[in-house]
Design a protein around this motif. Structure first.
Motif, PDB file in Angstrom:
ATOM      1  N   VAL A  23       1.321 -21.647  22.106  1.00  0.00           N
ATOM      2  CA  VAL A  23       0.451 -22.774  21.765  1.00  0.00           C
ATOM      3  C   VAL A  23       0.447 -22.945  20.250  1.00  0.00           C
ATOM      4  O   VAL A  23       0.448 -21.970  19.503  1.00  0.00           O
ATOM      5  N   GLY A  24       0.477 -24.192  19.801  1.00  0.00           N
ATOM      6  CA  GLY A  24       0.400 -24.437  18.369  1.00  0.00           C
ATOM      7  C   GLY A  24       1.740 -24.347  17.665  1.00  0.00           C
ATOM      8  O   GLY A  24       1.837 -24.603  16.470  1.00  0.00           O
ATOM      9  N   LEU A  59       0.692 -19.613  28.391  1.00  0.00           N
ATOM     10  CA  LEU A  59       0.535 -20.236  27.073  1.00  0.00           C
ATOM     11  C   LEU A  59      -0.030 -19.178  26.136  1.00  0.00           C
ATOM     12  O   LEU A  59      -1.236 -18.903  26.135  1.00  0.00           O
ATOM     13  N   THR A  60       0.866 -18.550  25.371  1.00  0.00           N
ATOM     14  CA  THR A  60       0.469 -17.433  24.520  1.00  0.00           C
ATOM     15  C   THR A  60      -0.166 -17.922  23.214  1.00  0.00           C
ATOM     16  O   THR A  60       0.007 -19.063  22.806  1.00  0.00           O
ATOM     17  N   LYS A  61      -0.896 -17.012  22.589  1.00  0.00           N
ATOM     18  CA  LYS A  61      -1.576 -17.289  21.305  1.00  0.00           C
ATOM     19  C   LYS A  61      -2.450 -18.541  21.408  1.00  0.00           C
ATOM     20  O   LYS A  61      -2.499 -19.373  20.478  1.00  0.00           O
ATOM     21  N   ALA A  62      -3.108 -18.656  22.568  1.00  0.00           N
ATOM     22  CA  ALA A  62      -3.917 -19.856  22.816  1.00  0.00           C
ATOM     23  C   ALA A  62      -5.101 -19.961  21.868  1.00  0.00           C
ATOM     24  O   ALA A  62      -5.669 -21.053  21.688  1.00  0.00           O
ATOM     25  N   ASP A  63      -5.477 -18.849  21.247  1.00  0.00           N
ATOM     26  CA  ASP A  63      -6.576 -18.879  20.274  1.00  0.00           C
ATOM     27  C   ASP A  63      -6.208 -19.658  19.023  1.00  0.00           C
ATOM     28  O   ASP A  63      -7.072 -20.068  18.251  1.00  0.00           O
ATOM     29  N   GLN A  64      -4.885 -19.881  18.821  1.00  0.00           N
ATOM     30  CA  GLN A  64      -4.429 -20.578  17.617  1.00  0.00           C
ATOM     31  C   GLN A  64      -4.385 -22.090  17.795  1.00  0.00           C
ATOM     32  O   GLN A  64      -4.064 -22.816  16.850  1.00  0.00           O
ATOM     33  N   GLY A 109      -6.106 -25.852  19.560  1.00  0.00           N
ATOM     34  CA  GLY A 109      -7.332 -26.504  19.988  1.00  0.00           C
ATOM     35  C   GLY A 109      -7.226 -26.952  21.440  1.00  0.00           C
ATOM     36  O   GLY A 109      -6.179 -26.838  22.081  1.00  0.00           O
ATOM     37  N   LYS A 110      -8.319 -27.516  21.961  1.00  0.00           N
ATOM     38  CA  LYS A 110      -8.324 -27.978  23.350  1.00  0.00           C
ATOM     39  C   LYS A 110      -7.282 -29.067  23.584  1.00  0.00           C
ATOM     40  O   LYS A 110      -6.651 -29.119  24.632  1.00  0.00           O
ATOM     41  N   ASP A 142      -2.422 -31.221  25.991  1.00  0.00           N
ATOM     42  CA  ASP A 142      -1.159 -31.950  25.835  1.00  0.00           C
ATOM     43  C   ASP A 142       0.018 -31.123  26.356  1.00  0.00           C
ATOM     44  O   ASP A 142       0.923 -31.646  27.025  1.00  0.00           O
ATOM     45  N   LEU A 143       0.005 -29.822  26.055  1.00  0.00           N
ATOM     46  CA  LEU A 143       1.099 -28.958  26.479  1.00  0.00           C
ATOM     47  C   LEU A 143       1.146 -28.840  28.001  1.00  0.00           C
ATOM     48  O   LEU A 143       2.211 -28.920  28.622  1.00  0.00           O
TER      49      LEU A 143
END
Length: 520
Positions: A244-245, A271-276, A278-279, A284-285
């Protein structure tokens, strides 16, 4: 001194040929060399002479006893065969096939030997292990095949190794900084969950400039684990990691995920690193993945590392519980996707081997000068026997399908138990449904379950038209042996497609059995 070239001689009634073939194939998989009449006796040769010639070349002998008793040659020659074995110090192993509980009274002389019995199916690994002990005179450990295979794939830097450490502990791998941590290929790491061996296949990180190479590596790996392979060799859980991101998911990544799906695998996208992100990033992903791959593909957001940002914000890992729940709940769907094709594949493999024998016999008869009418009559008889042994509620098709369903459900039951055990510390709290189903259905015969659910009403295995066509081949080609052999070979092998057409109801019937097991 005579060099014995065969590990075991297989004496049997021709009526039991299908079951004996299955046992022979199992022994061959363990690298034992079997002496089986249809593979060793040329057409036109004397059974009695060939068998007498074979005994000095074998290291052991199995005498199979089926429900219909002994074959004609066995009645005449069995005592002589046993005497030869005794004189040459060859171990003799009486084997009772399913439906036979004891050695018949007229074969009392066999009771001096320890016998083995296949109570239900001839693919019983425990009986097979004892059989190999009798053949080799060595107690062996049949390799534990119940291994849970997990594959994890994704671009470099998406956090695959951190994820594995998060799920299964830091024994799985080591993380690096800013570069891929695995080299080219799929690399296995082995560990245990309770008593179950687990293998993580950690792929080297995908780079956009190496997409073609990665695709070829993936194709090669998937070919090793197709539905024509045993369930123990499959991938049982497939993770594909997307960060993510980061940059958008690439087209070649979508194609790689589709390759897994095309090979009948259930894929979980992480979806890794989802903390990085936003919603909106996550939304979108997920929308792109649903649109480009398939609408209901499993997608889970996670963060696999506890950390603290420079501004003091604490990051707490999340997603583990949902991942374990998804793995567990997807087992039924994984079975539904692959098992029907697997059942069809094992039946076709059996048919292929039978057709090879029919072809080989026809060619051998041609080479020794048998008339085409006799060869045709033998081919027709061989096909009639094959169709007879395949068909009906007690035929090979039903036996093989029952065995594949049973072994696959038991395998996935072990996986379910292991995942529940691994997840218990986070109070996952789901029902051990597959394991419980297996306990329930072990209380009665699995074969009875398959018989009850399977619908054979629309299966009609008949080859009258095909047989008339091959007869025309015999009529047209009489002088040129090479042309004759190629035509007959081609015609016999083409019947595989007719068989495939006539057993196509296996797959929907297996789906019905799976639903019956799941819902009751």
């Amino acid at each position: 001194m005579n060099q014995r070239k065969f590990d075991v001689f297989l004496a049997h009634n021709s009526e039991d040929k299908p079951q004996v073939r299955m046992i022979a194939n199992k022994l061959k998989q363990l690298e034992l060399i079997t002496w089986l009449d249809e593979e060793q006796i040329p057409p036109g040769s004397s059974f009695q002479y060939e068998i007498q010639e074979a005994i000095p070349q074998v290291k052991s002998a199995i005498i199979f006893i089926g429900k219909k008793g002994l074959g004609r040659w066995q009645v005449l020659e069995l005592e002589s065969l046993v005497q030869q074995c005794v004189e040459t110090k060859i171990p003799i192993i009486p084997v009772l096939l399913p439906g036979v509980s004891t050695i018949p009274d007229n074969l009392q002389f066999l009771r001096r030997y320890r016998f083995l019995s296949f109570p239900c199916d001839v693919v019983d690994d425990e009986v097979l292990k004892l059989l190999v002990w009798g053949i080799t005179l060595k107690q062996i450990h049949v390799e534990q095949k119940s291994k849970y295979n997990i594959v994890i794939a994704g671009k470099s830097g998406v956090g695959k190794t951190s994820l594995l450490n998060y799920l299964f502990g830091n024994k799985v791998g080591k993380t690096g900084t800013g570069k891929p941590v695995t080299s080219t290929g799929f690399h296995p790491t082995n560990f245990m969950i309770e008593d179950l061996p687990v293998t993580i296949f950690d792929s080297w990180g995908i780079e956009i400039d190496k997409a073609d190479l990665w695709k070829s590596v993936l194709d090669e790996e998937l070919a090793k684990r197709g539905v024509d392979k045993s369930p123990e060799q499959w991938f049982h859980t497939v993770f594909y990691c997307v960060q993510v991101g980061g940059s958008r998911i690439e087209d070649f990544e979508i194609n790689l995920i589709k390759e897994f799906l095309k090979s009948k695998y259930k894929v979980i996208i992480l979806l890794t690193k989802a903390d990085q992100g936003g919603k909106k990033d996550l939304s979108d992903l997920k929308a792109v993945l649903n649109q480009e791959i398939e609408e209901n593909i499993r997608i889970i957001s996670l963060s696999s590392v506890d950390d603290e940002r420079l501004d003091g914000t604490k990051i707490i890992s999340f997603g583990k519980q949902e991942i374990f729940n998804s793995i567990y709940n997807d087992f039924w769907q994984s079975i539904s996707i692959r098992l029907p094709d697997r059942c069809e594949s094992v039946v076709l493999e059996y048919i292929d081997k039978a057709l090879e024998v029919i072809t080989s016999n026809a060619i051998s008869e041609r080479k020794i000068g048998r008339s085409t009418n006799i060869i045709y009559a033998n081919i027709e008889n061989n096909y009639s026997e094959l169709i007879k042994e395949l068909s009906g509620k007690n035929g090979i098709v039903m036996r093989m399908v029952t065995n594949e369903i049973k072994r696959t459900l038991k395998l996935y039951g072990l996986f379910s138990k292991a995942i529940a055990t691994e997840a218990k510390e986070i109070d996952i709290g789901f029902d051990l449904s597959i394991e419980n189903k297996i306990i329930k259905f072990n209380e009665y015969n699995w074969f009875d379950l398959v018989i009850r659910v399977f619908d054979w009403s629309n299966i009609d295995i008949g080859f009258e038209y095909w047989l008339s066509e091959i007869k025309n081949v015999f009529a047209l080609i009489r002088k040129d042996d090479d042309a004759w052999i190629e035509e007959v070979k081609s015609k016999i092998q083409s019947s595989r497609y007719d068989f495939r057409e006539q057993i196509k109801t296996i797959k929907p019937n297996v789906q019905k059995v799976i639903e019956e097991l799941k819902n009751n």
